[in-house]
Design a protein around this motif. Structure first.
Motif, PDB file in Angstrom:
ATOM      1  N   THR A 187       0.827  -1.207   0.000  1.00  0.00           N
ATOM      2  CA  THR A 187       0.000   0.000   0.000  1.00  0.00           C
ATOM      3  C   THR A 187       0.864   1.261   0.000  1.00  0.00           C
ATOM      4  OG1 THR A 187      -1.750  -1.172   1.190  1.00  0.00           O
ATOM      5  CG2 THR A 187      -1.799   1.231   1.263  1.00  0.00           C
ATOM      6  N   PHE A 195       2.526   1.568  -3.458  1.00  0.00           N
ATOM      7  CA  PHE A 195       1.539   1.950  -4.478  1.00  0.00           C
ATOM      8  C   PHE A 195       1.098   3.396  -4.303  1.00  0.00           C
ATOM      9  CE2 PHE A 195      -2.801   2.480  -6.023  1.00  0.00           C
ATOM     10  CZ  PHE A 195      -2.638   2.098  -7.348  1.00  0.00           C
ATOM     11  N   ASN A 219       1.238   5.855  -7.292  1.00  0.00           N
ATOM     12  CA  ASN A 219       0.024   6.563  -7.697  1.00  0.00           C
ATOM     13  C   ASN A 219       0.256   8.068  -7.772  1.00  0.00           C
ATOM     14  OD1 ASN A 219      -2.917   6.792  -8.158  1.00  0.00           O
ATOM     15  ND2 ASN A 219      -2.948   7.681  -6.109  1.00  0.00           N
ATOM     16  N   SER A 226      -8.073   5.703  -4.795  1.00  0.00           N
ATOM     17  CA  SER A 226      -7.371   4.721  -5.619  1.00  0.00           C
ATOM     18  C   SER A 226      -6.537   3.790  -4.752  1.00  0.00           C
ATOM     19  CB  SER A 226      -6.471   5.437  -6.635  1.00  0.00           C
ATOM     20  OG  SER A 226      -7.229   6.252  -7.494  1.00  0.00           O
ATOM     21  N   PHE A 276      -7.062  -0.187  -4.181  1.00  0.00           N
ATOM     22  CA  PHE A 276      -5.933  -1.099  -4.375  1.00  0.00           C
ATOM     23  C   PHE A 276      -5.766  -1.995  -3.156  1.00  0.00           C
ATOM     24  CE2 PHE A 276      -1.447  -1.925  -3.442  1.00  0.00           C
ATOM     25  CZ  PHE A 276      -1.039  -2.586  -4.592  1.00  0.00           C
ATOM     26  N   CYS A 277      -5.852  -1.417  -1.972  1.00  0.00           N
ATOM     27  CA  CYS A 277      -5.687  -2.191  -0.743  1.00  0.00           C
ATOM     28  C   CYS A 277      -6.773  -3.253  -0.614  1.00  0.00           C
ATOM     29  CB  CYS A 277      -5.697  -1.251   0.465  1.00  0.00           C
ATOM     30  SG  CYS A 277      -5.317  -2.060   2.032  1.00  0.00           S
TER      31      CYS A 277
END
Length: 876
Positions: free
Chosen positions: A116, A119, A123, A441, A445-446
């Motif tokens: 996370t 990312f 992101n 987002s 994702f998580c």
């Protein structure tokens, strides 16, 4: 002891939930009996807690007194009912194994949290669009010249004017040049970054938050008569009021504030003031001091616009061979230009942290398989009373997904902390990272990663456990042991292989970073303090004598301070330390030369600069009092220039002319050592140093060598400069150690993270290997006892277990090393002085993993040597 009664509120909830009559009375009686039994066996508080859980469960089941629907024989439950039943059963099962649940949650939370955090960075840096209207249509125009070996350069105003007229694929084209000036005076003097812009706001699609864009009449004059200020400067210096509009930037200034930029807008980076740039195509075409941004028209691709640019630059090459020969321009998406080299590094880290999560999944799958031994009889009973294999798989998957989702919630919190750590250790070396947040987002994702993780680590154990032999499981409770052992061994092999890949990448980056740290920059950076002074105001504008007098006086006073060894000034610092970087062409008197001359960096320095930095003087002399403005023009060159253009000949006494910028040749009076340019890993560039007295400049960087900590010299140096002229504000004050650290910020960031991920992966692999070997030893107790009874020495039994562990590691090597060789090719552009297939690194990885494998197998192996033969045989 008084019998324990149920909590009143919970008892009321039960009474309201269960149906009236015999059924309800039975339920309440059973609950009361069990409550009192639990109180006698253990804690009264635990008994009350149990009663509360049962009361809530009954409230959900009966839904306000309604009986659960009675299902007829053969009727299948609805999806919602089946899922609710699976979830409740999973909760009860996991609650009975708190140690197992905690280990799984921590393992998965670490993996999900790391993913996370990375990312979130990806992101913010790579995926989130720039904060401009339709930012995907924005391109940066970068000039280059293959004939001169120039890969990246600015552009000229005259070329920009031609591109505006000739490239039809652009909706607009903006040019800008960055400069700085001093705002205010006295103790309130502040140095601000500014940009002279032409159509920049319009091309970016940004409107002022207050005021208006520059009017056409305001773009025709210089000095500027209008200015747009940044939101931060407006709040800080002008009180954030509308009254600032129409007022001068500073008392007596020609430019008045015509607008305020939106909050957060700062393009180019760190700019606080924007003024209009006069559209002057008469400026020399070889004055490439401007930067350009264009907006591609809708329906036109960047590739199509590039074709037009190529045709345009070719025609300019033919029309102006003296200034445009070989010059081309490429259109780079603005986001790619802003991100730069950080793209590859972040994608490598995202891949690495994904591999860490795979190892975490393999470890958790191993735990599930190990736990399956204790649950084998339970699952066999369920199968015996009619549960289909698919039903058992679904139940086990439900448990896995519930654990992964709970770990995802914890991982989201760890991801937030991890993101703050990433921002802190990046040291500003990753563009746009400071704006990273856990937005929607990242949350999505998580969630996806959490669910996918549960399915990934839960599927194989669920399938294996559902295949167990029913009769054998009911008789012994150990069905499928051989299959599970093979599955667990396979998982460990996968973990070792992935750990080898990560360790190889981390090892290469560590060796590369160590080589970078050992690079000799060509000078002694210890105890150096640097700061910039850009003289501004009517007192210094165009007055060479006063500019010289300021720097001479300032350096003399600073050099006389206690704790200061030397002080000098230069136009720009090495290693990208700051200043005004200026490249100029030059020719050698009496020789033929290219149309634009030979390319070299042009640096203005004061006497003593080389001694202050510790740059060695190889030949000739330094600048001194003889090199006045009216004296013969002189220059000092670096070793790279001397060798490239003079070979083995002595360059002293040779004369060079700074082509088109100076009219009088300069005699080379000295040769100094090479220093590293903006990129610490790049080769030194040819450099020409000229004395400040013979090339006056109002923007210089002071370099001060202190006896001790340079931070202690900041305050007295600032006071001295204020005494020289309180209206000039020094800025960019920093020690040279900070500059060197900043030069390696991205490399340090990548190395630290990948090394951390590799260490975590190796630890998880070691835990997995330990678990497998402990399982092997526990399953072979009888065999070990027989071996010892027949005379086997403890060392032989120990070696048997260790060899089996090393065999698993060897199979992991066989799979991991080829994968590592292939994967590390992605690091080629990030490495310095080491190859992706570096044998030393791979040998170190193999040795390290073997040592960890031995350590992981040692404890189970010692346990095997302590098996009592008589007890083992009697137990069998």
């Amino acid at each position: 002891m008084t019998p324990l009664g149920p909590p009143r509120l919970a008892e009321w909830l039960v009474a309201r939930s269960v149906p009236p009559g015999r059924e309800g009375d039975t339920i309440r009686g059973d609950l009361l009996e069990e409550l009192q039994a639990r109180a006698r066996r253990g804690s009264r508080w635990a008994a009350k807690e149990w009663y509360w859980r049962e009361a809530c469960s009954l409230a959900l089941r009966y839904r306000g007194g309604r009986r659960p629907p009675v299902r007829t024989t053969g009727e299948r439950p609805s999806i919602g009912e089946a899922l609710s039943h699976d979830v409740r059963y999973a909760l009860r099962t996991l609650r009975k194994a708190p140690g197992f649940t905690a280990i799984v949650l921590v393992t998965l939370a670490l993996g999900i949290g790391a993913n996370t955090a990375i990312f979130s960075a990806v992101n913010a840096v790579l995926l989130r669009p720039l904060p401009y209207r339709e930012s995907d249509r924005l391109v940066r125009l970068v000039a280059y010249n293959p004939l001169l070996g120039i890969t990246s350069s600015n552009v000229s105003a005259a070329d920009v004017a031609d591109w505006r007229r000739g490239v039809r694929g652009f909706d607009g084209l903006a040019a800008f040049a960055i400069f700085s000036f001093t705002l205010g005076g006295g103790d309130g003097a502040e140095r601000v970054q500014a940009a002279a812009v032409s159509d920049l706001f319009q091309v970016l699609g940004v409107d002022p938050a207050l005021g208006h864009h520059f009017a056409p009449a305001e773009s025709r004059t210089w000095p500027a008569t209008a200015a747009i200020v940044g939101h931060g400067l407006w709040m800080r210096r002008y009180g954030g009021t509308r009254d600032a509009l129409g007022k001068p930037l500073t008392p007596g200034a020609s430019a008045v504030i015509s607008g305020v930029a939106p909050r957060g807008f700062a393009y180019p980076d760190n700019v606080d003031v924007w003024v209009p740039l006069p559209n002057d195509p008469t400026d020399s075409r070889d004055n490439r001091s401007f930067e350009a941004v264009a907006r591609v028209k809708r329906g036109v691709t960047i590739e199509q616009a590039q074709v037009e640019l190529d045709a345009m630059t070719s025609s300019l090459d033919a029309a102006y061979p003296t200034t445009n020969r070989g010059w081309r321009v490429r259109a780079v998406p603005l986001r790619d230009f802003v991100v730069g080299d950080a793209r590859r590094m972040l994608l490598v880290l995202l891949g690495a942290v994904g591999l860490v999560l795979l190892i975490a999944c393999a470890n958790v799958a191993n735990l599930f398989l190990a736990r399956g031994t204790s649950r084998q009889r339970e699952l066999a009973v369920r199968s015996a009373i009619g549960a289909a294999r698919g039903r058992i798989v679904r139940q086990l998957l439900t448990e896995a997904v519930m654990l992964s989702v709970a770990a995802g919630a914890l991982g989201l919190l760890l991801g937030y902390w991890g993101l703050q750590l990433l921002i802190a250790i990046s040291g500003g070396g990753i563009p746009r990272l400071e704006a990273a947040t856990l937005d929607r987002s990242v949350f999505l994702f998580c969630v996806i990663v959490s669910v996918a993780t549960g399915v990934l680590f839960g599927l194989m154990p669920a399938v294996h456990l559902s295949r167990s032999n029913l009769v054998q499981s009911l008789r012994e409770g150990t069905g499928g042991a051989g299959t599970r052992r093979r599955a667990r061994s396979a998982l460990v092999i996968i973990e070792v292989a992935i750990a080898v890949v990560l360790l190889a990448g981390a090892g290469l980056l560590i060796r590369s970073f160590d080589a970078m740290r050992r690079i000799d920059p060509g000078f002694d950076a210890r105890h150096l303090l640097t700061l910039r002074v850009s003289l501004s105001g009517p007192r210094y504008r165009g007055n060479v004598d006063r500019q010289m007098a300021y720097f001479t006086d300032a350096l003399q006073r600073i050099g006389a301070l206690a704790g200061i060894q030397r002080a000098a000034a230069v136009l720009s610092l090495p290693v990208g330390g700051g200043g005004f970087y200026l490249g100029r062409g030059f020719i050698i008197e009496g020789r033929s030369h290219p149309a634009e001359g030979y390319d070299a960096m042009y640096l203005i320095a004061t006497p003593g600069y080389f001694q202050t930095l510790g740059i060695p003087l190889l030949q000739g002399r330094d600048f001194d009092a003889r090199d006045r403005g009216n004296a013969p023009q002189v220059a000092v060159v670096n070793r790279r220039l001397a060798r490239r253009y003079f070979g083995d000949a002595n360059p002293l006494g040779e004369r060079i002319l700074v082509w088109k910028d100076e009219k009088v040749p300069r005699e080379i009076v000295g040769v100094v050592g090479d220093v590293k340019p903006a990129n610490l890993t790049a080769e030194a560039a040819p450099e020409i140093y000229v004395p400040l007295a013979q090339s006056a400049c109002s923007d210089m960087t002071l370099v001060i060598r202190a006896s001790g900590d340079p931070a202690a010299a900041i305050a007295p140096v600032k006071r001295t400069l204020r005494d020289v002229d309180a209206g000039q504000a020094p800025y960019d004050v920093k020690a040279f150690d900070e500059i060197l650290a900043s030069a390696l910020a991205q490399e340090r960031f990548a190395t630290m993270l990948l090394a951390g991920f590799a260490g975590l992966a190796l630890s998880l692999a070691a835990i997995g290997l330990y678990g497998v070997m402990a399982y092997v030893v526990s399953g072979r107790t009888h065999e070990m006892g027989v071996r010892i009874a027949l005379g086997a020495r403890p060392s032989q039994v120990h070696g048997l277990v260790v060899r089996e562990a090393l065999a698993l590691a060897a199979i992991g090597f066989a799979a991991g090393i080829p994968a590592a060789v292939a994967a590390t090719r992605a690091l080629a552009g990030m490495l310095y002085s080491v190859t992706p297939a570096d044998p030393v690194t791979f040998a170190s990885v193999i040795a390290g993993v073997l040592a960890v494998a031995f350590a992981a197998a040692h404890v189970p192996a010692r346990r095997a040597t302590r098996v009592d033969p008589s007890s083992a045989l009697r137990g069998e």
